[in-house]
Scaffold this motif. Structure first.
Motif: not given
Lengths: 568, 404
Positions: A413, A542, A544-545, A547-548, A551-552
């Motif tokens: 972030y 980018g 967001a990906e 971070m995804a 968390w995934e």
């Protein structure tokens, strides 16, 4: 998970560091990489990077990630001291992120085109092909002003080294440097305003009214250096300004700046005051006429008091008088565009405000994620130390996973924000550009006012001549002094007419400049804003990906819990 | 929903014998359909409690009753009284802030917590046998109300009473920890460790919960600023016109859409991550209550032991003097001894139960937190993916607009 027990001792020592590192981290990345001295890893830094082609991907922003690849918690730039504290213990507790990266570089290919970026100079260069004009401002030095000092030994000032690289023909040479002080920049800016009326001339950095002690502080000097560099680069990027003789002289002429200084207010007032009585009492009628050469210049404060009075009177007549002035702003297209730009300015301002809130919200969420991660880290450590049962160890492991990810997300972030600020900064810049546009419009209005004033003068003069002629014709042989007066008036009229013609030409010229500049602005705005939007979007996507991904991984590792349930 | 025994202590064994023909015994409860009842200051929320079971003690396979928060509190208090040593599942707090009492979110959170509460009781191998639980799940409203109002005197434990006990325990534990020994405390080093663990654990979990709550707020704030930003950009697009204007408008629209997703995620985070953490804190506090009970039981045992000793001395004295009071004294002595045995039995039960419970607690918490982490990660991943998709889908449009 199994490494927990081995690293407990190191954990304890590094916990405090982790806290201070994570929580103090927030302000260093907001410098947006404008601090060349703090980049110490890999790649070209500071002045050395000037040689890179503006569109190369190795601008300092890429450096942010490379210093990071040891450790997700260590800050990238300013905390060089803390970088050396127990990096191994951090690595053992929190795995190094797999995101050191290349992925960073794939975001936002426009990075090199930033006006205020480091290695870049020109945003509008595509049309000029391989011409380049690069400027850098470095090495502030304190110097003494040995003349003009009222205080013996006092009056020191700062000079900066201005280095230029270019292949433009009007310069002699491809690389050269001069030393200039801030006063010289003021002079340059004033001369450009005079010579290039109607153009959207970049605004120079503000003079700062501060005391001499502050002037010498490093922070102030550094801020000023950055502002000067930004300004000169904007000039170098402007297709017309970059070819100006004034800029060339500033960049290249050794020794004292060979541009006419703007005379200080006091002496100007004195000049004007001396001229005024003569003009008012009409000692010489001819001298009441406006000097034709002067009409190409706006009425300067002080020197042309009479002219100012006349133009002021004219503007009042324009606004309040019953009759319409003979020449008005007719260009509908211009007026439409002006209105459009005003709307744009208003809405951009609003967007800029909301963008600030957005950045703040992103920052907050990143911070809270970091704090959450830290709280879980403490809890993990506690559970593993106090573990009396196996489930505790398992729980501690899960928690550590989440904690690590939360901290990673927090850093993501922060980086996202740094980039977002950079992109949305374009908006702020254009808000600044609006000011230059307003100046150019002011030039136009002033020129029009001059024309209107001269037309009024002419009309007044011709009325006086008519009256005198009418009177003279009644008496045969006429009044010799009256005839002489008529001759003088006619002479004045000729001069004034001449001046009026020049004023009209000047006005037309300025109008033309306005038009060209508006077209240029529209095109640049179009390109810059699309770049900004795209950059913003690419960045958001980018990060967001990333971070995804983080968390995934955690979701997968904890997916076992989703199947069992003691409660709904 | 089938209850399963996942406790590592092994199935505690259900009292109902398993007949070869019937299904395995189950007791499944759900708390649903919150409804506002009454008006003004008297208004409250009622819940539908649905019980499905094949336990013989219960009336029929399914029963639905209406209960309110104070009924749950009653159940909690009764269980706490009767099953000392067992960690009674925690209840959600009574909400004292008027403003939020009827907000949809608060009601949903409470419903979820109450549902969890009852289900944990129903899954606990001892608690599920409770008569009070049966009353709670089956009695009609009048009976329930009578039971509630009868709950006076020695059995009535108001939350404030519990808090006082907590504080007493806390100070006693701190005294022990600080070395101010009091003779009436257990000196069991493992138990001391457990007590310290529980007290410190509460602090740690509370802090994590605090940050989790803040995170929920941050999601909401980010959602709000995305909405504002999107709106402002749309306005800019409107005054710009042409391709650039369209680009701005599309971006603004996406931003507003994402704002909605963020609000959704904020809610999900609240229910599935922050609430479990809060639940964890409550559970730890409940354990503190049990610790207090154990301390009480121990003290009683010690006091009685003291009294017995004194009585014995007394008795011997009387024996020597051949006093007529001797018979009475003997009686009293025997009674005291019986009481003493009873107190010891009670205390030892608590100790035994606590040992089992702590194991169950650790395991359950690992499951609960594991699930909470899973939901947290899933939610964050889902949100991040939605954000990435939304922005990525905008790129081709932007590209085509920029050249038009």
């Amino acid at each position: 998970m199994m490494g927990l027990e081995n690293h407990e001792a190191q954990l304890y020592a590094s916990r405090e560091e982790m806290e201070s590192l994570v929580l103090d981290d927030d302000d260093d990345n907001n410098n947006n990489g404008t601090n060349p001295s703090s980049r110490s890893n890999g790649g070209a830094n500071g002045d050395g990077s000037q040689h890179h082609h503006p569109l190369s991907p190795s601008s300092p922003f890429a450096e942010i990630s490379t210093t990071d690849d040891d450790d997700p918690l260590l800050s990238s730039s300013s905390s060089s001291s803390s970088r050396h504290q127990n990096p191994s213990s951090f690595n053992s507790f929190l795995e190094p992120p797999s995101y050191a990266d290349a992925v960073f570089r794939s975001f936002d290919g426009d990075r090199g085109k930033q006006i205020n970026g480091h290695g870049a100079t020109s945003t509008s260069s595509p049309s000029t092909g391989s011409d380049y004009l690069k400027v850098s401002v470095t090495d502030p030095q304190k110097e003494q002003d040995l003349n003009n000092s009222l205080v013996p030994g006092g009056n020191s000032f700062v000079t900066y080294l201005i280095t230029t690289w270019t292949n433009l023909p009007e310069f002699n040479g491809t690389e050269f440097s001069v030393r200039r002080r801030f006063k010289d920049v003021v002079t340059l800016s004033d001369r450009l305003s005079d010579s290039y009326r109607g153009y959207f001339i970049p605004l120079r950095p503000d003079k700062s009214v501060v005391e001499s002690q502050v002037m010498q502080k490093q922070e102030f000097v550094e801020q000023r250096r950055m502002a000067l560099e930004k300004y000169l680069r904007k000039l170098a990027a402007h297709p017309v300004m970059r070819r100006s003789e004034e800029l060339r002289a500033f960049l290249q002429a050794q020794g004292k700046l060979p541009l006419m200084k703007t005379t200080d207010v006091a002496s100007r007032m004195l000049d004007g005051a001396v001229k005024l009585p003569k003009q008012l009492f009409g000692e010489s009628v001819v001298s009441a006429a406006v000097d034709p050469d002067d009409v190409a210049q706006p009425a300067k404060g002080g020197r042309d008091l009479l002219r100012i009075f006349k133009e002021l009177r004219q503007s009042v007549i324009n606004d309040w008088g019953g009759t319409k002035p003979p020449v008005v702003e007719e260009d509908k297209e211009f007026l439409e565009k002006k209105k459009k730009l005003e709307d744009f300015e208003r809405e951009s301002s609003n967007v800029s405000q909301q963008a600030e809130s957005l950045v703040k919200a992103q920052q907050d969420i990143g911070e809270t994620l970091g704090q959450l991660g830290l709280a879980f880290v403490k809890l993990t450590k506690f559970e593993s130390e106090e573990a009396m049962f196996n489930p505790q160890k398992l729980r501690a492991a899960d928690m550590k996973n989440v904690a690590t990810s939360a901290v990673k997300a927090s850093r993501l972030y922060r980086e996202l924000n740094a980039q977002t600020v950079r992109h949305l900064d374009k908006l702020h810049e254009y808000l600044g550009v609006m000011l230059t546009v307003n100046n150019a419009y002011a030039d136009r209005s002033n020129a029009l006012l001059t024309v209107q004033t001269l037309l009024s003068e002419l009309s007044n003069l011709s009325i006086r001549i008519e009256k005198l002629e009418a009177a003279a014709s009644k008496i045969f042989d006429g009044d010799r002094s009256r005839v002489r007066k008529i001759e003088e008036l006619k002479e004045t009229m000729r001069v004034t007419d001449d001046a009026k013609n020049r004023a009209v030409r000047e006005y037309e010229r300025i109008k033309e400049n306005n038009k060209k500049e508006l077209e240029r602005l529209d095109k640049e705005r179009h390109d810059d804003f699309f770049g900004m939007l795209k950059g913003f979007v690419v960045n958001q996507a980018g990060y967001a990906e990333k971070m995804a991904g983080v968390w995934e991984a955690v979701a997968n590792e904890t997916s076992g819990y989703a199947k069992s349930s003691l409660m709904k | 929903m089938i209850t399963t025994q996942t406790s590592p202590t092994g199935g505690g064994g259900l009292l109902s014998p398993r007949s070869p023909n019937s299904q395995p015994p189950f007791l499944s409860v759900s708390v649903t359909d919150p409804a506002k009842m009454g008006n003004g200051v008297q208004a409250y929320i009622s819940y539908k409690v649905v019980t499905k079971t094949n336990f013989p003690e219960y009336q029929g396979p399914e029963k639905i009753v209406i209960r309110r928060y104070t009924d749950f509190v009653w159940l909690n208090d009764r269980l706490f009284e009767k099953y000392k040593g067992i960690f009674i599942p925690p209840l959600p707090e009574k909400n004292t802030v008027e403003k939020f009492r009827f907000s949809a979110e608060f009601i949903e959170m409470r419903r979820q917590s109450l549902d969890t509460f009852v289900n944990r009781i129903a899954s606990h191998h001892e608690l599920q046998q409770s008569e009070d639980l049966r009353t709670f799940l089956q009695a009609d409203e009048q009976t329930m109300e009578r039971a509630r109002s009868q709950d006076t005197g020695i059995f009535k434990k108001k939350p404030s009473d519990l808090m006082q006990i907590f504080r007493d325990v806390q100070s006693k534990v701190t005294d022990v920890v600080l070395g101010k020994e009091k003779p009436v405390e257990e000196s069991n080093p493992e138990y001391e460790k457990l007590k310290r663990y529980i007290f410190e654990l509460e602090d740690h979990v509370a802090e994590a919960q605090k940050h989790a709550y803040r995170l929920v707020k941050r999601h909401r704030e980010l959602g709000q600023s995305l909405a504002d930003f999107g709106n402002a950009i749309k306005l800019l697009g409107a005054c710009e016109g042409d391709a650039l204007g369209t680009a701005f408008s599309e971006l603004g629209a996406k931003s507003e859409m994402l704002s909605y997703k963020l609000q959704r995620e904020a809610h999900h985070l609240l229910m599935n991550f922050e609430e479990p953490l809060k639940d964890y804190v409550r559970a730890v506090q409940s354990i503190k209550g049990t610790i207090a009970e154990r301390a009480n039981a121990f003290r009683q045992q010690c006091e009685l032991a003291e009294s017995i000793k004194l009585k014995e001395i007394d008795l011997n004295k009387l024996r020597l003097l051949r006093s007529e009071k001797m018979l009475d004294a003997e009686h009293e002595y025997e009674e005291l001894k019986a009481d003493g045995q009873e107190a010891t039995r009670r205390f030892e039960t608590i100790v035994r139960l606590m040992n089992e419970e702590i194991v169950r607690f650790q395991d359950q918490k690992t499951q609960d937190m594991g699930r909470a982490f899973h939901e947290f990660a899933k939610g964050q991943a889902r949100l991040a993916n939605a954000i990435a998709d939304a922005w990525r889908s905008l790129l081709p449009k932007l590209d085509s607009l920029s050249v038009s």
